[in-house]
Design an enzyme around this catalytic site. Structure first.
Site, PDB file in Angstrom:
ATOM      1  N   GLU A  42      -2.154   7.230  -4.733  1.00 30.46           N
ATOM      2  CA  GLU A  42      -3.102   7.099  -6.317  1.00 30.46           C
ATOM      3  C   GLU A  42      -4.042   6.841  -6.334  1.00 30.46           C
ATOM      4  O   GLU A  42      -4.870   6.863  -7.482  1.00 30.46           O
ATOM      5  CB  GLU A  42      -2.200   5.977  -5.899  1.00 30.46           C
ATOM      6  CG  GLU A  42      -3.238   5.137  -5.380  1.00 30.46           C
ATOM      7  CD  GLU A  42      -2.120   3.393  -5.214  1.00 30.46           C
ATOM      8  OE1 GLU A  42      -3.213   2.443  -6.262  1.00 30.46           O
ATOM      9  OE2 GLU A  42      -1.776   2.264  -4.915  1.00 30.46           O
ATOM     10  N   ASP A  62       3.718  -0.473  -6.804  1.00 31.71           N
ATOM     11  CA  ASP A  62       2.871  -0.343  -7.778  1.00 31.71           C
ATOM     12  C   ASP A  62       1.452   0.302  -6.927  1.00 31.71           C
ATOM     13  O   ASP A  62       0.394   0.310  -7.468  1.00 31.71           O
ATOM     14  CB  ASP A  62       2.442  -2.303  -8.308  1.00 31.71           C
ATOM     15  CG  ASP A  62       1.005  -2.550  -8.326  1.00 31.71           C
ATOM     16  OD1 ASP A  62       0.974  -1.777  -9.724  1.00 31.71           O
ATOM     17  OD2 ASP A  62       0.354  -2.880  -7.792  1.00 31.71           O
ATOM     18  N   ARG A  68       0.695  -1.061  -0.355  1.00 30.68           N
ATOM     19  CA  ARG A  68      -0.518  -0.371  -0.088  1.00 30.68           C
ATOM     20  C   ARG A  68       0.819   1.053   0.120  1.00 30.68           C
ATOM     21  O   ARG A  68       2.163   1.179   0.933  1.00 30.68           O
ATOM     22  CB  ARG A  68      -0.318   0.063   1.172  1.00 30.68           C
ATOM     23  CG  ARG A  68      -2.109  -0.917   1.320  1.00 30.68           C
ATOM     24  CD  ARG A  68      -3.038  -0.140   0.191  1.00 30.68           C
ATOM     25  NE  ARG A  68      -4.817  -1.378  -0.134  1.00 30.68           N
ATOM     26  CZ  ARG A  68      -4.223  -2.392  -0.837  1.00 30.68           C
ATOM     27  NH1 ARG A  68      -3.884  -3.033  -1.531  1.00 30.68           N
ATOM     28  NH2 ARG A  68      -5.265  -3.089  -0.667  1.00 30.68           N
ATOM     29  N   HIS A  74      -1.618   0.176 -10.004  1.00 33.68           N
ATOM     30  CA  HIS A  74      -1.826  -1.173  -9.002  1.00 33.68           C
ATOM     31  C   HIS A  74      -2.693  -1.985 -10.192  1.00 33.68           C
ATOM     32  O   HIS A  74      -3.392  -2.582  -9.765  1.00 33.68           O
ATOM     33  CB  HIS A  74      -2.972  -0.242  -8.238  1.00 33.68           C
ATOM     34  CG  HIS A  74      -3.284  -1.262  -7.192  1.00 33.68           C
ATOM     35  ND1 HIS A  74      -4.070  -0.355  -5.641  1.00 33.68           N
ATOM     36  CD2 HIS A  74      -3.548  -2.001  -6.365  1.00 33.68           C
ATOM     37  CE1 HIS A  74      -3.927  -1.096  -5.137  1.00 33.68           C
ATOM     38  NE2 HIS A  74      -4.213  -2.174  -4.872  1.00 33.68           N
TER      39      HIS A  74
HETATM   40  P1  NAI Z   1      -1.519 -11.499   3.929  1.00 34.71           P
HETATM   41  O1  NAI Z   1      -2.916 -11.151   5.545  1.00 34.71           O
HETATM   42  O2  NAI Z   1      -1.512 -12.304   4.335  1.00 34.71           O
HETATM   43  O3  NAI Z   1      -0.344 -11.001   5.209  1.00 34.71           O
HETATM   44  C1  NAI Z   1      -0.136  -9.757   5.460  1.00 34.71           C
HETATM   45  C2  NAI Z   1       1.474 -10.260   6.496  1.00 34.71           C
HETATM   46  O4  NAI Z   1       1.919  -8.598   7.070  1.00 34.71           O
HETATM   47  C3  NAI Z   1       0.971 -11.039   7.308  1.00 34.71           C
HETATM   48  O5  NAI Z   1       1.627 -11.929   7.440  1.00 34.71           O
HETATM   49  C4  NAI Z   1       0.971 -10.046   8.535  1.00 34.71           C
HETATM   50  O6  NAI Z   1       1.396 -10.259   9.744  1.00 34.71           O
HETATM   51  C5  NAI Z   1       2.026  -8.735   8.240  1.00 34.71           C
HETATM   52  N1  NAI Z   1       2.363  -7.398   9.007  1.00 34.71           N
HETATM   53  C6  NAI Z   1       1.237  -6.360   9.156  1.00 34.71           C
HETATM   54  N2  NAI Z   1       1.655  -5.631   9.834  1.00 34.71           N
HETATM   55  C7  NAI Z   1       3.171  -5.634   9.991  1.00 34.71           C
HETATM   56  C8  NAI Z   1       3.936  -4.472  10.081  1.00 34.71           C
HETATM   57  N3  NAI Z   1       4.058  -3.617  10.696  1.00 34.71           N
HETATM   58  N4  NAI Z   1       4.736  -5.313  10.268  1.00 34.71           N
HETATM   59  C9  NAI Z   1       5.560  -6.338   8.940  1.00 34.71           C
HETATM   60  N5  NAI Z   1       4.493  -7.494   9.048  1.00 34.71           N
HETATM   61  C10 NAI Z   1       3.483  -7.268   9.393  1.00 34.71           C
HETATM   62  O7  NAI Z   1      -1.345 -10.080   2.905  1.00 34.71           O
HETATM   63  P2  NAI Z   1      -1.445 -10.431   1.249  1.00 34.71           P
HETATM   64  O8  NAI Z   1      -3.107 -11.218   1.015  1.00 34.71           O
HETATM   65  O9  NAI Z   1      -0.158 -11.166   1.414  1.00 34.71           O
HETATM   66  O10 NAI Z   1      -1.415  -9.137   1.484  1.00 34.71           O
HETATM   67  C11 NAI Z   1      -0.556  -8.221   1.471  1.00 34.71           C
HETATM   68  C12 NAI Z   1      -0.998  -6.759   1.462  1.00 34.71           C
HETATM   69  O11 NAI Z   1      -0.403  -6.384  -0.481  1.00 34.71           O
HETATM   70  C13 NAI Z   1      -2.072  -6.450   1.256  1.00 34.71           C
HETATM   71  O12 NAI Z   1      -2.624  -6.065   2.908  1.00 34.71           O
HETATM   72  C14 NAI Z   1      -2.353  -5.478   0.435  1.00 34.71           C
HETATM   73  O13 NAI Z   1      -2.535  -3.993   0.739  1.00 34.71           O
HETATM   74  C15 NAI Z   1      -1.696  -5.761  -0.779  1.00 34.71           C
HETATM   75  N6  NAI Z   1      -2.506  -6.244  -2.245  1.00 34.71           N
HETATM   76  C16 NAI Z   1      -1.519  -5.303  -3.230  1.00 34.71           C
HETATM   77  C17 NAI Z   1      -2.499  -6.026  -4.635  1.00 34.71           C
HETATM   78  C18 NAI Z   1      -2.163  -4.944  -5.476  1.00 34.71           C
HETATM   79  O14 NAI Z   1      -2.610  -5.282  -6.687  1.00 34.71           O
HETATM   80  N7  NAI Z   1      -0.872  -4.252  -5.236  1.00 34.71           N
HETATM   81  C19 NAI Z   1      -3.065  -6.596  -4.406  1.00 34.71           C
HETATM   82  C20 NAI Z   1      -3.655  -7.607  -3.283  1.00 34.71           C
HETATM   83  C21 NAI Z   1      -3.420  -7.039  -1.761  1.00 34.71           C
END
Ligand code: NAI
Length: 335
Positions: free
Chosen positions: A267, A262, A238, A299
């Site tokens: 954005e 991305d 993000r 994105h």
């Molecule tokens: P997920 O929930 O499987 O993993 C997120 C991880 O981040 C978790 O393991 C959590 O413990 C960790 N985390 C949270 N806060 C943290 C911090 N302060 N320091 C270190 N680790 C921390 O989520 P997933 O599916 O892997 O998605 C990750 C991010 O990717 C989403 O939150 C979303 O913002 C982004 N995303 C981007 C997309 C795009 O098209 N650019 C599409 C889908 C998701």
């Protein structure tokens, strides 16, 4: 069940129409108009609406929908920061989302950004098109044998760890909740370390933590100062994870060697819009784009056929579950 799909592009229509024959009780109408308090009135006569990450599903929108007896909002994305969940609850509106769709798609895009920025593929492509076959300024780093630092090792971060291992890199992870299976069983993370150690050791840093008040601007002047000279930084998480002005200072000083983004601050107003004939009111995006070692996309990390199919199936499964009183797809009910 009649569903009005807001903010649709040709690819939304294609992916949903392809899956629709498997859901005979559901009819969909598509509109390019995005969901907002003003456009919510279009949902008169529909049972549900479907919206994307850039919709306005705030209190006023929800009040209009409730007044039209719309009881279901299907978000065809993972994030639901656009939804006023408290208001939806109090109005008795059910909200669902798509919790995960092809994490590999996002991880692969993260590596594509890293490689493009690092090897200056974007510059080389333009040069060759213009019969300029020189190599000055295009030199990059070999990733084999280098160290990757993955911040946030959930679904997407883990997928990138696997890719980095395939590149022959040492992989460091940082996460509030380390997943030791990635270390002990899969062997795709060599070690979990704290941020400071990751910043000090990683040649490539990729951000996959979700955005909250703790992670907001985790990449700032202080953290950039701790990084290795010439570090490659990628953000597909993000925009708010990175302080853009600090990033620009880090690029200008030469500390940061290559950047792939991305997602970025600013954005939101532009995402998925063609603003080719307009003058943008803010300048962070333009300033970042002006650097030869920065590559930006809008994105689009999720944007693969597999991910679009998965989004369509999960959204339609949730619509069906709502109508038939069945179970929503695991992890998809917001309220
Ligand atoms: P997920 O929930 O499987 O993993 C997120 C991880 O981040 C978790 O393991 C959590 O413990 C960790 N985390 C949270 N806060 C943290 C911090 N302060 N320091 C270190 N680790 C921390 O989520 P997933 O599916 O892997 O998605 C990750 C991010 O990717 C989403 O939150 C979303 O913002 C982004 N995303 C981007 C997309 C795009 O098209 N650019 C599409 C889908 C998701």
């Amino acid at each position: 069940m009649r569903i009005l799909f807001y903010g649709t592009a040709s690819y939304d229509r294609e992916s949903f129409e392809k899956e629709l024959p498997a859901y005979p009780g559901i009819t969909i109408e598509f509109t390019e108009t995005n969901l907002s308090p003003l456009t919510a009135t279009l949902a008169r006569g529909y049972d549900a609406v479907c919206a994307f990450v850039n919709a306005n599903v705030g209190a006023m929108t929800l009040e209009v929908l409730a007044g039209l007896d719309v009881k279901l909002v299907l978000m065809r994305c993972a994030g639901y920061d656009a939804v006023n969940v408290g208001m939806a609850k109090s109005l008795g509106i059910t909200v669902t989302r798509v919790p995960a769709y092809s994490p590999e798609a996002i991880a692969e895009h993260a590596m594509a950004l890293a490689m493009t920025a690092n090897r200056r593929i974007h510059k080389g492509y333009i040069r060759v098109r213009e019969n300029n076959f020189s190599l000055g300024g295009l030199v990059g780093e070999t990733l084999y044998g280098k160290t990757a630092g993955i911040i946030g090792t959930g679904r997407i971060g883990a997928a990138l760890c696997r890719i980095c291992k395939g590149f022959g890199m040492t992989v460091l992870g940082s996460d509030l909740y380390p997943n030791m299976k990635l270390v002990e069983d899969e062997h795709v993370i060599d070690e979990y370390v704290d941020y400071d150690e990751l910043f000090a050791r990683a040649d490539l840093i990729s951000l996959h933590a979700f955005l909250n008040k703790d992670s907001y601007h985790m990449i700032n002047d202080e953290s950039i100062a701790k990084m290795k000279d010439g570090v490659i930084l990628v953000n597909t998480g993000r925009g708010g994870l990175v302080d853009s002005n600090a990033l620009i200072r880090g690029i200008r000083s030469g500390k940061i060697g290559a950047v792939g983004l991305d997602v970025y601050e600013e954005e939101n107003d532009n995402v998925y819009q063609d603003r080719g004939d307009q003058i943008l009111g803010t300048s962070i995006t333009a300033r970042l784009c002006s650097f030869p070692n920065v590559v930006m996309t809008s994105h689009q990390a999720f944007f693969t056929r597999e991910a679009l199919s998965q989004i369509a199936r999960c959204t339609l499964d949730n619509a069906l579950a709502f109508e038939q009183g069945g179970e929503f797809v695991q992890g998809s009910q917001v309220c």
